[in-house]
Motif scaffolding. Structure first.
Motif, short mmCIF file in Angstrom:
data_model
loop_
_atom_site.label_atom_id
_atom_site.label_comp_id
_atom_site.label_asym_id
_atom_site.label_seq_id
_atom_site.Cartn_x
_atom_site.Cartn_y
_atom_site.Cartn_z
N LEU A 81 10.37 5.58 3.81
CA LEU A 81 8.99 5.55 4.29
C LEU A 81 8.06 5.10 3.17
O LEU A 81 8.26 5.45 2.00
CB LEU A 81 8.57 6.93 4.80
N ASN A 82 7.05 4.34 3.53
CA ASN A 82 6.14 3.76 2.55
C ASN A 82 4.70 4.17 2.88
O ASN A 82 3.99 3.47 3.61
CB ASN A 82 6.28 2.23 2.58
N PRO A 83 4.24 5.33 2.36
CA PRO A 83 2.90 5.82 2.70
C PRO A 83 1.78 5.00 2.05
O PRO A 83 1.93 4.48 0.94
CB PRO A 83 2.90 7.25 2.14
N VAL A 84 0.68 4.87 2.77
CA VAL A 84 -0.53 4.21 2.27
C VAL A 84 -1.46 5.29 1.74
O VAL A 84 -1.70 6.29 2.42
CB VAL A 84 -1.22 3.39 3.39
N PHE A 85 -2.01 5.09 0.55
CA PHE A 85 -2.75 6.15 -0.14
C PHE A 85 -4.17 6.36 0.39
O PHE A 85 -4.92 7.16 -0.19
CB PHE A 85 -2.83 5.84 -1.64
N THR A 86 -4.55 5.67 1.45
CA THR A 86 -5.93 5.79 1.94
C THR A 86 -6.04 6.33 3.35
O THR A 86 -7.14 6.41 3.89
CB THR A 86 -6.62 4.41 1.88
N GLY A 87 -4.93 6.72 3.97
CA GLY A 87 -5.00 7.24 5.33
C GLY A 87 -3.85 8.17 5.65
O GLY A 87 -2.70 7.88 5.31
N THR A 88 -4.14 9.30 6.30
CA THR A 88 -3.10 10.30 6.56
C THR A 88 -2.03 9.80 7.52
O THR A 88 -0.89 10.27 7.48
CB THR A 88 -3.72 11.59 7.15
N THR A 89 -2.37 8.87 8.40
CA THR A 89 -1.39 8.36 9.36
C THR A 89 -0.93 6.95 9.03
O THR A 89 -0.28 6.31 9.85
CB THR A 89 -1.99 8.38 10.79
N SER A 90 -1.28 6.49 7.83
CA SER A 90 -0.99 5.10 7.47
C SER A 90 0.33 5.00 6.70
O SER A 90 0.49 5.57 5.62
CB SER A 90 -2.12 4.53 6.61
N PHE A 91 1.26 4.26 7.28
CA PHE A 91 2.53 3.94 6.65
C PHE A 91 2.79 2.46 6.87
O PHE A 91 2.50 1.92 7.95
CB PHE A 91 3.69 4.74 7.26
N ARG A 92 3.33 1.80 5.87
CA ARG A 92 3.73 0.42 6.05
C ARG A 92 5.23 0.36 6.28
O ARG A 92 5.98 1.16 5.71
CB ARG A 92 3.35 -0.41 4.82
N PRO A 93 5.66 -0.57 7.11
CA PRO A 93 7.11 -0.66 7.40
C PRO A 93 7.90 -0.90 6.13
O PRO A 93 7.51 -1.68 5.26
CB PRO A 93 7.20 -1.86 8.34
N ALA A 94 9.02 -0.20 5.99
CA ALA A 94 9.98 -0.43 4.90
C ALA A 94 11.26 -0.93 5.55
O ALA A 94 11.68 -0.42 6.58
CB ALA A 94 10.24 0.85 4.13
N GLY A 95 11.88 -1.92 4.96
CA GLY A 95 13.07 -2.51 5.58
C GLY A 95 12.68 -3.22 6.86
O GLY A 95 11.73 -4.00 6.89
#
Length: 393
Positions: free
Chosen positions: A106-120
């Motif tokens: 999992l690749n979390p985004v540091f500016t939003g609690t529900t923000s993740f960028r796709p990994a793989g």
């Protein structure tokens, strides 16, 4: 690991034990069985299953069962996905399911609690999306902090690792060694201080281009942020979770390279609670939830199904924090607790090693690209010289 630890691990790794709890509002409260985690088992898959169980979307039958296997639960979850999403292609979600037993990328985004960028290939996010489970994290940078400008720009963890690897390559390995400006202690004493306590360069030692210098400074800020938030939870993130989650919600919390079930109660109590799935508390019916009150877990407390402070039958630990209760059990010489501690430490070390290895792999990739570029430049210059010799003036 000791021989006894190996035996216990082998005997309990194949099955997951079920624990009976009560869940729901006063009118709808029901008895159900959640899945406990054996010796740092597949926390991702267990979290997904427990959320579906608490919602009543899957049920382990017969109720008298004491254990379950991955195969049994995978069939339950697979059938649920196929039945609940009849018009949607769930191939990506189903294909990623076996990977949940080993952890998710999992690749979390540091500016939003529900923000993740796709990994793989992004199947991890598809699994949560199609199961109707919200994936959240509290690894957020405070907008009022000095490092926000940098972290807002790089945004996510993977990009941050790439930035640090690039800067470390530019500095020839000095960034991660702490002597990025090549001045040692003498130079750093003359330098200015920057965000998160990192030390900036002195004017006399700046041997980098303006672009490289900016990248190095950003990488130092990013590295300091990662070092200062090793639990992958910040107080700003904790506040955002508490203020944005809807009462009664059940979500999957990404924290410290693990997934857990996070619940926000309905009513006046707006606290956040994490479902306790550690097998150590299998026989402790009053230990059901852990109140999430700080980023390190030091001030957290156990509560029961009614959200009253726990009174474990294994000892009177009322008033203890979750961490101190475990420590008290450990001091009593409970072998399972001692082993769990040992395995948890090993798991945490492996998690940090994985992230460190990703940084090192990125650095090696940059070095290989640089060597390849130099070889190509050299070959190009040699070819040009050969052509110049053949020109008739």
């Amino acid at each position: 690991m000791t021989e006894r630890a190996d035996t216990l691990h082998a005997s309990r790794a194949d099955v997951w034990y079920l624990k009976e709890i009560a869940f729901g509002s006063t009118e709808t409260k029901r008895r159900l069985k959640i899945i406990t985690q054996n010796f740092n088992g597949p926390c991702s898959f267990i979290a997904i299953c427990n959320i579906l169980i608490l919602r009543g979307q899957i049920e382990v039958l017969p109720y008298e069962r004491g254990t379950v296997s991955y195969e049994f639960l995978a069939q339950l979850v697979g059938e649920y996905l196929l039945m609940s999403c009849p018009d949607i292609d769930v191939t990506a979600a189903l294909s990623i399911m076996p990977s949940t037993t080993k952890g998710l990328d999992l690749n979390p985004v540091f500016t939003g609690t529900t923000s993740f960028r796709p990994a793989g290939e992004g199947g991890e996010l598809k699994l949560f999306e199609q199961a109707g489970i919200e994936l959240v994290h509290g690894w957020l940078v405070d907008p009022d902090s000095e490092e926000y400008r940098v972290l807002q720009h790089v945004r996510d963890y993977d990009t941050t690792v790439t930035l640090i690897a690039d800067a470390d390559h530019i500095t020839r390995g000095r960034l991660l060694s702490g002597d990025v400006w090549g001045e040692g202690e003498a130079g750093s004493s003359q330098a200015g201080s920057g965000p998160s306590g990192y030390t900036g360069p002195s004017a006399a030692s700046d041997n980098y281009s303006e672009k490289d210098r900016e990248k190095i400074e950003h990488a130092l800020v990013a590295q300091a942020f990662l070092d200062n938030t090793r639990s992958q939870l910040t107080y700003h993130g904790l506040f955002q979770l508490a203020s944005t989650l809807q009462p009664g919600s059940l979500v999957a919390l990404f924290r410290n390279s693990h997934l857990s079930v996070l619940h926000k109660r309905e009513g006046e109590d707006s606290s956040l609670y994490s479902l306790v799935t550690d097998h150590v508390f299998l026989q402790e019916p009053s230990v059901v939830w852990e109140r999430l009150e700080d980023v390190d877990g030091v001030g957290s407390t156990f509560v029961d199904s009614e959200f009253f402070r726990s009174t474990p039958v294994g000892g009177d630990f009322a008033g203890h924090t979750a961490e101190s209760a475990l420590h008290a059990l450990e001091m009593e010489g409970n072998p399972d607790v001692i082993l769990a501690r040992q395995l948890q430490a090993e798991e945490d070390a492996r998690s940090h090693e994985i992230y460190k290895r990703r940084q090192q792999q990125e650095i090696r990739r940059k070095e290989e690209e640089e060597r390849k570029r130099k070889n190509e430049d050299s070959a190009s210059r040699k070819s040009k010289k050969m052509k110049d010799k053949c020109i008739i003036m």
